[in-house]
Design a protein around this motif. Structure first.
Motif, short mmCIF file in Angstrom:
data_model
loop_
_atom_site.label_atom_id
_atom_site.label_comp_id
_atom_site.label_asym_id
_atom_site.label_seq_id
_atom_site.Cartn_x
_atom_site.Cartn_y
_atom_site.Cartn_z
N PHE A 153 0.79 -1.15 -0.05
CA PHE A 153 0.06 0.04 0.01
C PHE A 153 0.82 1.16 0.13
CE2 PHE A 153 0.71 -1.40 4.44
CZ PHE A 153 1.09 -0.35 5.09
N VAL A 154 0.32 2.35 -0.43
CA VAL A 154 1.24 3.60 -0.66
C VAL A 154 0.35 4.72 0.28
CG1 VAL A 154 1.70 5.52 -2.23
CG2 VAL A 154 1.43 3.12 -2.95
N MET A 155 1.36 5.50 0.82
CA MET A 155 0.97 6.54 1.99
C MET A 155 1.94 7.67 1.60
SD MET A 155 0.02 4.53 5.23
CE MET A 155 -0.64 5.94 5.93
N ARG A 156 1.76 8.71 2.21
CA ARG A 156 2.20 10.17 2.29
C ARG A 156 2.55 10.13 3.90
NH1 ARG A 156 0.33 15.10 -1.09
NH2 ARG A 156 2.32 15.86 -0.26
N SER A 157 3.73 9.51 4.36
CA SER A 157 3.62 9.10 5.59
C SER A 157 5.21 9.30 6.32
CB SER A 157 3.50 7.64 5.84
OG SER A 157 4.17 6.75 5.22
N ILE A 158 6.25 9.71 5.49
CA ILE A 158 7.59 9.77 5.95
C ILE A 158 8.06 11.15 5.76
CG2 ILE A 158 8.14 7.40 5.77
CD1 ILE A 158 9.81 8.04 3.26
N ARG A 159 8.87 11.70 6.71
CA ARG A 159 9.82 13.00 6.55
C ARG A 159 10.69 12.78 5.48
NH1 ARG A 159 9.62 11.67 11.92
NH2 ARG A 159 11.95 11.62 11.72
N ALA A 194 5.52 20.07 -2.67
CA ALA A 194 6.12 18.50 -3.21
C ALA A 194 5.29 17.76 -2.16
CB ALA A 194 7.73 18.73 -2.65
N GLY A 195 5.91 16.36 -2.44
CA GLY A 195 5.13 15.19 -1.65
C GLY A 195 6.44 14.12 -1.62
N ILE A 196 6.31 13.31 -0.54
CA ILE A 196 7.07 11.99 -0.49
C ILE A 196 5.94 11.08 -0.48
CG2 ILE A 196 8.79 10.75 0.75
CD1 ILE A 196 9.66 13.21 1.89
N TYR A 197 6.02 10.11 -1.38
CA TYR A 197 4.93 8.84 -1.31
C TYR A 197 5.86 7.72 -0.97
CZ TYR A 197 1.64 11.73 -3.60
OH TYR A 197 0.60 12.86 -4.07
N SER A 198 5.41 7.10 0.31
CA SER A 198 6.04 5.82 0.76
C SER A 198 5.19 4.54 0.43
CB SER A 198 6.30 5.88 2.33
OG SER A 198 5.38 6.41 2.77
N VAL A 199 5.75 3.36 0.03
CA VAL A 199 5.23 2.16 -0.35
C VAL A 199 5.62 1.33 0.92
CG1 VAL A 199 4.97 0.55 -1.80
CG2 VAL A 199 5.73 2.80 -2.78
N ILE A 207 9.42 -0.25 1.82
CA ILE A 207 10.08 -0.89 0.78
C ILE A 207 10.44 -0.08 -0.43
CG2 ILE A 207 9.28 -3.38 1.42
CD1 ILE A 207 7.26 -3.17 -0.97
N GLY A 208 9.68 1.02 -0.44
CA GLY A 208 10.31 2.30 -1.52
C GLY A 208 9.76 3.50 -1.11
N ALA A 209 9.94 4.40 -2.17
CA ALA A 209 9.55 5.76 -1.91
C ALA A 209 9.84 6.77 -3.00
CB ALA A 209 10.26 6.40 -0.41
N ILE A 210 9.01 7.92 -3.11
CA ILE A 210 9.44 8.64 -4.25
C ILE A 210 9.11 10.08 -3.85
CG2 ILE A 210 6.99 8.10 -4.84
CD1 ILE A 210 7.80 8.21 -7.68
N PHE A 211 9.86 11.09 -4.48
CA PHE A 211 9.66 12.36 -3.84
C PHE A 211 9.56 13.01 -5.35
CE2 PHE A 211 12.60 16.32 -3.89
CZ PHE A 211 11.47 17.21 -3.04
#
Length: 283
Positions: A153-159, A194-199, A207-211
């Protein structure tokens, strides 16, 4: 047409950024805050009262002055609030007062026939269509992956500091890359552009992230990372799919100016053709 060379200390940043904001071909990499973060130094060529601009990333090497883009700048070139002809772009490049130049131009910049041309491809996808129409751009392999619910699952949850820590665990890069990327993230996140999406895996492990950065009707993927489990579960693809699903039917274009090797087998992107310009005895 008079082209003026302006040293960094003499640049009117307010007028410069205002011109970029109004330019038909602006991108995030040319804004003053971004160049201040990633360049050793940068100067500027201008026409008129900041109507047409060409930022020049400066690097000193063995007593030489190089005009060379740093790693976090995939392209620059000439920006304008007016129509840009190949002749005008060529005149700006000829006005650069240095002998060692290596620039990739934005895809709106064309050159006249006197220049030797090589290109760099930039993946892009317009998001004006519905999600169902965007799914038509997915390859059979991409569609098959989406049909398989593997529990990720994907969330916007990390700094930003958590992202950098995750990145450093997986990729070995120069310390300057982490420092510059961290500054870019903190600035862009602070101004809510901006946004950081974490997987996450089914075990709730990252296990993954995208900025991404959003500006001038574009979503730019600045950096993305996945660990070994993320690669097996196609974490970056799932994050990009989430972004496409939540931003479809908008006047935005997703652009992936850096490496997208893991995505091209799964999504049929359009590709902008950016010209490379070189003038040097070194390269």
């Amino acid at each position: 047409m008079k082209i003026t060379y302006v040293k960094n200390k003499d640049i009117d940043r307010d007028r410069y950024d205002h011109c970029l904001k109004k330019s038909f071909n602006a991108n995030v990499f040319a804004y003053s805050w971004y160049l201040d973060t990633v360049c050793e130094d940068w100067d500027l060529l201008i026409e008129g009262k900041y109507e047409t601009l060409c930022p020049l990333p400066i690097k000193k090497w063995m007593g030489l002055t190089l005009v060379k883009q740093p790693p976090l700048v995939p392209y620059l070139g000439v920006y304008s609030t007016k129509h840009l002809t190949p002749e005008k772009v060529s005149l700006f490049l000829k006005a650069i007062p240095y002998n060692n130049i290596k620039l990739t131009l934005n895809h709106f910049n064309q050159l006249n026939t006197s220049f030797r041309k090589t290109t760099k491809k930039i993946a892009a996808l317009d998001l004006i269509a519905s999600y169902e129409k965007i799914l038509d751009r997915y390859t059979p392999k991409g569609k098959k992956l989406l049909s398989q619910n593997d529990g990720t699952f994907v969330m916007r949850s990390i700094r930003s500091d958590e992202y950098i820590s995750f990145l450093r665990q997986i990729q070995g890069r120069k310390i300057t890359y982490y420092t510059q990327l961290s500054r870019i993230m903190n600035f862009a996140l602070r101004y809510k552009s901006a946004g950081i999406y974490s997987v996450y895996s089914p075990r709730n492990e990252l296990i993954g992230a995208i900025f991404l950065i959003k500006t001038n009707n574009r979503l730019y993927v600045i950096d993305c990372i996945e660990n070994e489990e993320g690669k097996k579960r196609f974490a970056i693809f799932r994050a990009v799919n989430h972004i496409l699903q939540t931003n479809c039917e908008s006047n935005l274009t997703l652009e992936i100016p850096f490496n997208c090797a893991s995505l091209t087998p799964l999504i049929s992107f359009d590709f902008h053709q950016c010209l490379n310009f070189k003038k040097s005895v070194l390269w």
